[in-house]
Structures are given as structure tokens and as C-alpha cells.
Design an enzyme around this catalytic site. Structure first.
Site, short mmCIF file in Angstrom:
data_model
loop_
_atom_site.label_atom_id
_atom_site.label_comp_id
_atom_site.label_asym_id
_atom_site.label_seq_id
_atom_site.Cartn_x
_atom_site.Cartn_y
_atom_site.Cartn_z
N HIS A 170 36.62 33.56 59.30
CA HIS A 170 35.99 33.21 60.59
C HIS A 170 34.54 32.76 60.39
O HIS A 170 34.08 31.82 61.02
CB HIS A 170 36.02 34.40 61.55
N THR B 227 37.87 38.08 58.43
CA THR B 227 36.51 37.98 58.98
C THR B 227 35.69 36.96 58.21
O THR B 227 34.95 36.16 58.81
CB THR B 227 35.83 39.37 58.89
#
Lengths: 364, 364, 364, 364
Positions: B43, B40
Site C-alpha cells: 500500500h 501494508t
């Protein structure tokens, strides 16, 4: 053929001579190589109340075995002569609601090999084809001989969902000892075991129990509380049938925990079900036999992959003719699993040969 | 205090200077020692479509961490200063139907630390007291730093009931690698793993996979069929988010099997649900976060008992200031888990110190 | 004897003349009285891609039926001539891992009656004894004729644990309509149904749906949100095979909810599995056939006790010779269940006689 | 304020005058309108062994109630004055392993309202905000008053998976009577009930039991066998706490069946666990309280949808001042649920007013 028999309604067993069994079209004839002695066989030997009510002599005993297929009935194709096999000893009716919905292990019309029908303590035994279980290459023949009781232990452990949990095994006879190792292999985070016999406590340690308790001299409840943050264990596997152990298990299981009852008490038990079961929100499960055939597949997956090795629990291998010694060992309360060497030349599988007689369980 | 931040709506991260957080009465302030980098975070660094839709800069990143309690709000008693803690990063609303029935991991009003609120890539982080998880003595500090992603892997494995079963892990990033070892510890009889990167395939082997497949050069389906008697695997743990791997998992899982989807595909996937799901009688489960708090207890039981050791998956430990190196390692697709050393003097716990930089995963 | 057949590799069906089947020792010969038309039969009639790949003409169609035992093989004792029976249409191999562990509904070697072997749209049909299901007195003959598709609906509903839950049925063909009433009988607190055809929407209301949605003109998501406190439904029973309906189901199921996929899409579907499955923490289950034989026992308990009455879903009963009308009705998308009256004098059971042709579903 | 109290360590209760409770910041003050009398209250009245060991007078009794929010603590926002509420009477610690993993109904540090802390047989009661349960519009106020015991019945039935199964309820006091109707609403195919009191047997019939047995005059086992094809019932809901009934339940449950123990025996029970539990392969579950808060949501879904209506079980509504009459009715063994009308002007909800005193349960 030779067979170990209950000849009449009285204590004791004898080597007898009986005709080789004839098979029906849906049956398989097996030449027995090894056979295990179960607590049930010991009850029949002693001729106790249960045995007097259930057994109709003359009867050939024995339901734990491995052997080679000799002959298959016309409808039992797929079993080649020479194939090494064992068998599920519970023969369900196959047509009742229970048998048709995955519960044939508790079919009301079950006949048990060596209990309700002639068994495997003999040179040959006949079994229904549906109950025959071929042995995969790589499985030692001694393991194959005891898949029936090993399956009891797998049934008890694998229906309790032990991964990441704390587990207490009460009673370290052969099936309790199996359960210790299986619980570890299935991810139990902490395994406690209790047992009155010092030799079996030592075996429990070797099989991987993290803490072994002598219930006669140690403060059972205090130990469990101390080592489980005061909560008690998640799962109890009751393998003794002893009333005191049953009570201790209920006492030290945590609220919302699970108790698997496998050991068979000889008499009714006085239970404070309000305090012991209801207020604790427990689940209790009665373990009979093996799930047919989920347990068998799961067990063989554990064995063939080497995730679990039962060798350390097999303490005796005794020639067929010296069955009295074998029964004495099985009844004495100090041993692991006792195996009869039915065919003299049965040698051993990949697991290696065991000398007849006493052998200390080996460390895993 | 220093913090790794997304300062504005564009790619990249920067070390920033922000005020030390003020805590509410039900919160705890933690001085961060180590923090893990999650996919995450990568990202958000890249500023991809998902990040652009979800993240509102300026934001301090990070949700995997361990640190010491500095201060507790008035209603958060029970946390002494100096206590080593980590935290569940999903902050549920606490009052919805899902939160009140054991499903707060999928609460619709969840805020995620370091995604929806300032996170742990900073000298200090504040967390609600209900989410704080104290670390038991004996747990190495590096393990404590990664309990969030480790919890994903435990959630995926332990809800699949793997004991005695065959398991395929598709994708051997950090969580896939964790899953291999956890599946073994939980009794999986045979663990297959597939992965395109050779270094990760090597790590998969070291973590205990019985058979590691290169999906680009090997005949995936043939291998699985050959080694499962033609049946396919009981359980697939999909950890890649890759469309091809998702398809392969559905292809080689056995009829009536179970598929756990954890890896997040970037785009919708074309699925032949008739052939792949319905006719096979499959069960598919979407794995989000960790069960609050079953997974945490189960995980800690595995760790404290030593049944599972994640050390081999931790390949990098990088000083806080050199976060760019750490993110590069995490994004490259060859590494295991990458940890940031937030406080310079954090030393190490019982598990031993790791030099900053690359380290081959050690054999277990 | 007369039989409705696919005579060659092309669209259409014809009434043919074929020899009366010979039974094997483990089979039963049944004189067919009524037979139901399934969507599968319609596909074979149309000769679509699936049918071209699976069907080997010449073939007698039909797998939903009721009739009387005429003759039993030597090993199929227990079925007296004249006994009213139906049968499970999936003929498992009986010896594979799946068949031996309660999953024979997804046995890889299943042969399906009327698909892989000659079926029941004929004066006589032969079935393996294990698949024969005797009809208890008190069950109307028309209900007995459709136990196969009714079993699909029971399988879908009863494996979803609907008591006290909200349920959405997408697609109100016969099995969707059955599912509405079964879900109510099994304690579903609120049943939603969606369907494009107005006649079927009307039937859905009569079968007990609390709210029936026209997905083409109503705001599907808004309705469900409004009536479930914003949470969405606990359970979706997908009975349409329509890509749009599959997507709507995933959209309105609550986080941690359960989706049962039964309807068969003709083509692969594009799914955003991240948003639709993983982040929601869903469980999806592919429903094939019926659990053998749990579903059968549960179904019969619902029927014999009167807790569920499928009569309202049976809209057509057509003489055998006029099978073209029956297939037209089944294919048109407005009907409930269509039954063929195979033997002219089959009269009716306790449920009462239906005139051939159209009948509005009656209110329960 | 007025309150029904145990003033000292001796039998009996008295109307007392105590100060209105002060609330803590996380508590809610409720003006009580109606309150139900539980068997627990009767035990405290009688001052039996259990009461003497647990209760510390002076104590205000009562844990089943409905009322209006008067005041909320600073941390208990969201409860507007005037909101109609009831409450879960088990106050868990909130921080132990059990509370954090969905088992707070068996938290070891639970305090029970009206048992361990002053209760609801008073003009005002204070409860922790987490335990307050707002009543949805449309729920009759009398139903709201008894959600605690109704929740026991829902807990017992819904954890037994009764759809399509046969169920036996042993003991038809209020919770047994609730269970009959709930089991039917949840799809039980056949509901048996046993009860020694003729008035309660009549109520059992009205609540929907298919067959009501007088265990003193009828052949219990024969009846169940005859009506279950010899198999016995799938599920037993033991609601009496009577040793004989507990034994009968174990005797007539089918092999592999499930037994829910809710009724509290006063003394330990002698059980033949070999024959009754182990050889039958039973599962036994101890039912305590209600699952927090799954049971509450499921219950309210059944009530608000009208799938289950408990009105027929409420037989008495007695003015607060005449509490002696109410306790006499509750203790006599003939009644359904007895409700105290605490605030004189509480009128009634949509369910309609009941005159104080005896009322025959109405047919559903």
C-alpha cells in the site's frame, strides 16, 4: 436373553438369563453388538465400598456399547430399525436447573445405565430416545462401542484449551491413552505422560506422548522443569486417581495453569492447598461424564475427519461368553481398552477386525 | 546504510542512503538479515489513500524481519550481541489502560515500525527492548523473519477455538495460507478455503485445506451446506478484505458461529446486519496485530515443537537490491510470502536455503 | 374465543372469534391474563416488508403473556391447573445440533409464537410444555407478562460482562430502558444512554442512566470521550436498530470493547469495518431471543431478589377491547412497555394495580 | 525515619529508626500517610512457621498504604510531587512468560513489599514506578489506604461472574466483609455469609448479606439447601482459610458451581475430591493478589462511581505510635479493617475522619 449380571451383594459376576426389556413410549430398544468394560464395571465386579453403597442387585452391568435399533417407542420416532447407535449413559432428569442450563452431565437425579438401571452387557438394552446417538457412516464399529469413555477424554482435553500449550497426562489407562492422542490432535505443543506400568508407558509413546515418565524411577519434577524452561506445564490431565500422581500434577503445573481432575481416588487426599493451589493461582476442573451434547459433536467431528484415531488404544476384543478373561484383562493394569463381542456375528466396521484376546496397540 | 525508502509523497520506493540509527537507553540495534514484505508495504509503495493519510516521508519501510543484536541500550540488558531476534512491530505506549490490561495490540498511541517510524528494510533497525523477541535455537531463520504476519494468523485462529470445529478461510494470500495449516494443527476438523487465484488455491490444498472453493465458478453456499449437514461452518477466518468474501463468510457461518475479520476492505461495506448477524446470534471479532505476548508464546510453541511448519507458504526470497521484483511478486496476487535477503551472506537456518526467486510451496 | 388477529394480507388488526385451541399430549393450555405488545407485533400491524414475507394470515398475534394453566397434555405433567405461567416464545426443534448444544435460541427451525403459529393475544393460548415457565410466588403478574422482552435485555446485558465497566445504551424504547436498570443492577460503573425522544430520555434518567444524551443536539462523541478519560465505553448495547446509532456506538466504544447488537435495522447498513471493527479489535455479538434457559433463571433471580425492578418501564395497561389504543401507544415512540389486559378481572399481583392508559414511569 | 520493624528472628515488632530510602531511577519515593494492617503482618508479628521461613530481619513491614509522592527517579516521570498514590505490593520480574502474558500476580520471582523488601509502615517507602497507582480525586484517603486488600476481594468476586447468581462467603474478616458488598454491587442475587464471631456476623449483615450463618450453631447445609431450591449456591468465596469452612463450601456449592479459594489454611487439608469436586463438576480457582492491572481499574470504577463503598468495613484508625493496639485489634478476630495513621496530620479525605480506636461499621 443372556446378560452379565451382579446377582447378589457379593464379589463376582455371572452370566444370567433375564427377560428382554420392554420399552416405554420415549425409549428405544437396541440389539447390542459390542460393549466396552469400564473401570466402574471392575469396581462392581470386585464389590468394593463404592459398589456396596451404590449397586442394588440383581443388575445387568454395562454402559459402553454399540448396537442396532430394534424397536422405537411411539414418541421416539426417527430411529429406523437397523440403525447403528450408541448412547450417552447418563440419564438426566431433563427438568432441573442443571439439565435446563447445559449441565445435565451433573444433574443431581442422574441415573447411570448399568449402574442404576439395567445396562448393555446383554443381548438387548433399552435407552431413552434423547440419549441415543446414531453412528455416522464411516465410523468403525469398535470406535462406536467406546464413545462413552472416549467422550470422557474429549471432555477433559477440550475444556482445557490445549492448543499451543504443554500438557501432562498422569495415568495411562485407556482414558489417559486416549487423552494423549486427543491432546496432540487438538494442538498441544508438548505432551508429557506419566505411568507406572511399562506396557502402558510403551502405549503412551505410540499414542504420541513426547516424553513418558516412570514416576517411580525418574525425577518427575526435574524432567518437567527442564523441558518447560522452568515454568512447568500449562495443563495437567489427571487420569489415575492416584494420590501421588495428583500431588505431582499440582507440583509441576505452572502458576496460573489448569488442572483437570478425572481419575477417582478411593480415599480422601491430603492437599496443601495454600502452596499447591492458591499461591499458584490455579484453576481446577472436575471432569464428570461428557457435556451433553457438545462433547459428542466435537468427538464425532474429530473421528469422522480422521483427525484422531483411537484404534491403538483398543487392545482386547473378547467373546461375550469369555467375559471373565475380559474382566481380568481390564483389571490387571496393563491393558488399553477391552471390548466384549456380545453378538457372535458382529464382524467389524471399516476399522478392521480384531482377533479376540490380546493385541498390542498399533502405532498411529 | 542502505534502506528501502518512501522518499516523497508519491508512488514508488527507492533504495536510499541514511545514517545508521542511534539507540536510546531502552532500545536495541539489530543488523537485519531477512525481511518480509507485508500488504501494508505494498500500500505504501502504491501510495493509495490510506498511505497518503498515514505516511510522512521520508520513511524507511519494513516491520517483518530477523537479524542479530549489535548493541543494546543501558536499560536493555539481557540481549547479547549476535543474538538472533525479531520484534513485535506494534510499539504501544505502555501506560494507558489498554496497555496495562493486556490490550496493547490496540493501544490508541501505538506506533508501527516502518509505518510511523523508520523500519527494517535497511541494514540496521532500532527497536524498543520490550518489543524484541529472541529466536530459540532450532527455529529456521526464514520462519523468524515472518513471525509478525504468522502471528496475525495465530491470533486469528487461536482466539476462535477451532478444535473439533469446521473452519472456512476466505482469501488465501500468505496469512490465509498460514491460517489453513494453523487451523489444522489446532484441531480443526474440517478446513474449507476460498480463493480466486488458481495458484493460491493449489497452495491452499497443499497447506491442508480439505476443500478449496473457487468463488467465481462454484456454488459457495451449496458446497458448505452439503458438507456441514446443512448447518454451515462453525468459524470463518476472513483474510481477503474483499466485500464479496465478507458477505459469503457471513452467509455460510452457522447460527451462533464465530467470524474473525482480519482482511482490510478498502471501502465501507453494505451489511444486512439483521439477517447476517443478529438473527444468527453470531460473534464477530476484529483481529489486529498479535496479542502481546500470548500469541508470541503460543506461536513459538507450535513452531519449536514442529506442530506447524510455515515453510510451504514462503514462495520467494529475493536479494535486497532487487526489491522491485520482490514488491512486484507481493503485489501480483499469486504468491505466498515474499522475503527480502537484506544482508548478502545471511545463508539460512536449519530450515535450509531457498534460491532467490520463485519457488513452489512445498507439500507438508 | 376472542383474539386479536391479522385476518388477511393487508395493514391493520381486528378482534376476531376463533375456536379455543386443542392441545397435543406435550402441550399446555393457558388462559391468558395479561399480554405485552412487542415491536414485532407493531410490524405485523403495519404489514411492512418483513411482515409480508413472514406472516401467513389468518394469525392470532402475541408472544409476551402471563396466564393460568387450564389443561396439560398427558406428557406435560407437573403443571397444575391454576398455576401462573408465562412461556419462552421461541419453539426450537429440539433435535438439531444447535438445540442439542445450548443454542436453541438460534435453531434454524424455530417457530415463534404469534408469528409462525397462533399466539397469546387471545383468551387462550397453547404452548409446548418445554417452553412453559412457572411464575414464582412474589413476582408481580405484570412482570410475568413481559419476561420475554425483559429476557432480551437480560441476555444482552449479562453476556456483556458489565461489572465495573462503562456501558452505553443506544435507543431507549422498552428494552433499552430495561437494559439501563439491569446494567446498573449487574454492576456497570457508569451507564450512558442516547435517545431522540425527550419522554424516553426522561425515563432513561429515572431508570438510572448516569448521563442521557440527545444525539440530535449534543456532541455524542465528545461527551463520551470526556467522561471516559478519552478511552470510550467498554460496552455498547445497541437497542435502536437505527443506522446512525449503530455508527455512533461503534465510534465511541473503546478499542478491545464489546458491542451487543439487538435493534433490528430495516435496511442494510454501510459500515467501515476496517476503522470501526478491525483496527479497534472489537467483539460484536448478535443478540437474538434469550438463552434457553440460562437467561430465564438469571432473570428470575434478579427479579425475585428485588435486585432489579422493571415496574418503571411499564407505562401503559390497556383493556383488551381497546387494543387499538395500545398499539397506537406502542408505535408512537414515546412509551415504555404497553400491556394488554386480556381477562377483565385479572387484577394485579404484589406489584400493585395500574390504571389503564398512560402512566409516567415511576422513579426507582 | 521511624518504622515498624521486625528487628530479629523472634516474635514481636518494634518501632525502629532507619535511614530514609534512596530510590533507583525507576522508583518513586512516597511519604506514607495511612497504612493498613494485613493478616500477613500479623503472621510476621507472631513469628509463626511461615514467617520464620520467609522473613529475613531486619525488615520494615507493611504493604497496604497511601501517601504523597516526594521524589521520582529519572525514568519514573509522570508522578508529580504531592500526588496521592498507593501501590500494587507484588513486584513482578516483568520479563518472564507469566509477567508477559497477564499473569504477573503469580510471577515466580515476585517480591512483596514489606515481606521481601522494606515496606510501608514507615514515614517513607520506595516503590517501582510501574507499581505506583495514582488516586483519583473523589476517592477518600482511607479507601486509598486499603486498595491492596480491597483488590483481593474484587479479584475474587469479579472472576466468579456473580450477576444473577447465589453466593456464599465463608469467613467475614475484612476481605470477606468487602466481598459481601462487592458481590451485591456486582449483581449477586443472594448473598450468604458464614462466620463464627458474632460481631463480624453483625457486620456481615450491615454489609448486605441476605442470610448470615453461625456455622457452630446452625445447620449450614440445611439452610443453604432450603434457600436455593435444593441446588446449593452457584459460587463460594472462601475467605477464612479454615478447614471446616473449606469443606462446608464444597458441600453446599451446586454441581457445576465455582469455588474461589482465597483464605490460607495453616496446614494441609484432607479432601474427598471424588465426591466434593469431580462428581460435582466443580471449578476451583486459587485467588492470589490482584490481576495487574485489570482488577485495579475495575475496583476504581466501582469506587469512583459510588457503586461500592468500603467505609463500613474500616473499624479502626490508630496513631502510628500506638501500633501495638492496632495489631492487637487486627489479631483478635472481631474487627474489620485496621488502619495506622502514619503521619500525624493526615486528616481525612472526603469520606470523613474516623476517631482512633473502635468504631462500629456503619450501615450502607
Amino acid at each position: 436373553m443372556h446378560a452379565i449380571m451382579k446377582k447378589g451383594p457379593e464379589p463376582g459376576l455371572a452370566m444370567g438369563e433375564v427377560p428382554r426389556p420392554e420399552i416405554a413410549p420415549n425409549e428405544v430398544l437396541v440389539r447390542v453388538r459390542l460393549a466396552g468394560i469400564c473401570g466402574t464395571d471392575v469396581h462392581i465386579h470386585k464389590w468394593d465400598d463404592w459398589a456396596q453403597g451404590r449397586i442394588h442387585p440383581p443388575l445387568v452391568l454395562g454402559h459402553e456399547f454399540v448396537g442396532e435399533v430394534v424397536e422405537s417407542g411411539r414418541l421416539a420416532s426417527g430411529f429406523k430399525p437397523g440403525t447403528l447407535v450408541t448412547a450417552e449413559g447418563h440419564i438426566g432428569c431433563g427438568i432441573c436447573t442443571l439439565c435446563r442450563t447445559g449441565h445435565s452431565h451433573v444433574c443431581r437425579d442422574t441415573r447411570i445405565l448399568g449402574v442404576d438401571t439395567d445396562g448393555a452387557f446383554a443381548e438387548f438394552v433399552r435407552v431413552p430416545a434423547t440419549n441415543v446417538w446414531p453412528i455416522e457412516p464411516g465410523i468403525p464399529i469398535e470406535w462406536a462401542a467406546i464413545m462413552d469413555p472416549l467422550g470422557n477424554a474429549f471432555h477433559a482435553v477440550l475444556t482445557a484449551d490445549v492448543a499451543g500449550k504443554s500438557v501432562l497426562v498422569t495415568g495411562c489407562g485407556p482414558i489417559g491413552l486416549f487423552s494423549i492422542g486427543i491432546a496432540r490432535a487438538a494442538g498441544a505443543a508438548r505432551v508429557f505422560a506419566s505411568e507406572v506400568d511399562p506396557r502402558r508407558r510403551e502405549m503412551a509413546r505410540r499414542e504420541g506422548a513426547d516424553r513418558v515418565i516412570d514416576p517411580h524411577t525418574e525425577d518427575f519434577e526435574q524432567i518437567i522443569r527442564d523441558e518447560t524452561r522452568g515454568d512447568g506445564v500449562h495443563v495437567v490431565l489427571e487420569m489415575s486417581g492416584n494420590a501421588e500422581a495428583i500431588g505431582q500434577g499440582l507440583q509441576v503445573v505452572r502458576n496460573s495453569g489448569r488442572v483437570q481432575w478425572f481419575g477417582i481416588p478411593g480415599d480422601p487426599i491430603l492437599l496443601d492447598i495454600a502452596q499447591s493451589v492458591i499461591f499458584k493461582g490455579l484453576t481446577i476442573y472436575g471432569v464428570t461424564g461428557r457435556l451433553m451434547y457438545e462433547t459428542w459433536y466435537e468427538m464425532c467431528n474429530f473421528l469422522i475427519s480422521g483427525r484422531y484415531d483411537p484404534s491403538g488404544v483398543i487392545t482386547h476384543r473378547v467373546p461375550f461368553a469369555r467375559f471373565d478373561e475380559a474382566f481380568a484383562a481390564a483389571a490387571a493394569g496393563h491393558s488399553g481398552k477391552v471390548i466384549l463381542d456380545v453378538s457372535g456375528n458382529s464382524g467389524s466396521g471399516p476399522g478392521g477386525s480384531l482377533p479376540g484376546g490380546d493385541r498390542p496397540g498399533k502405532s498411529r
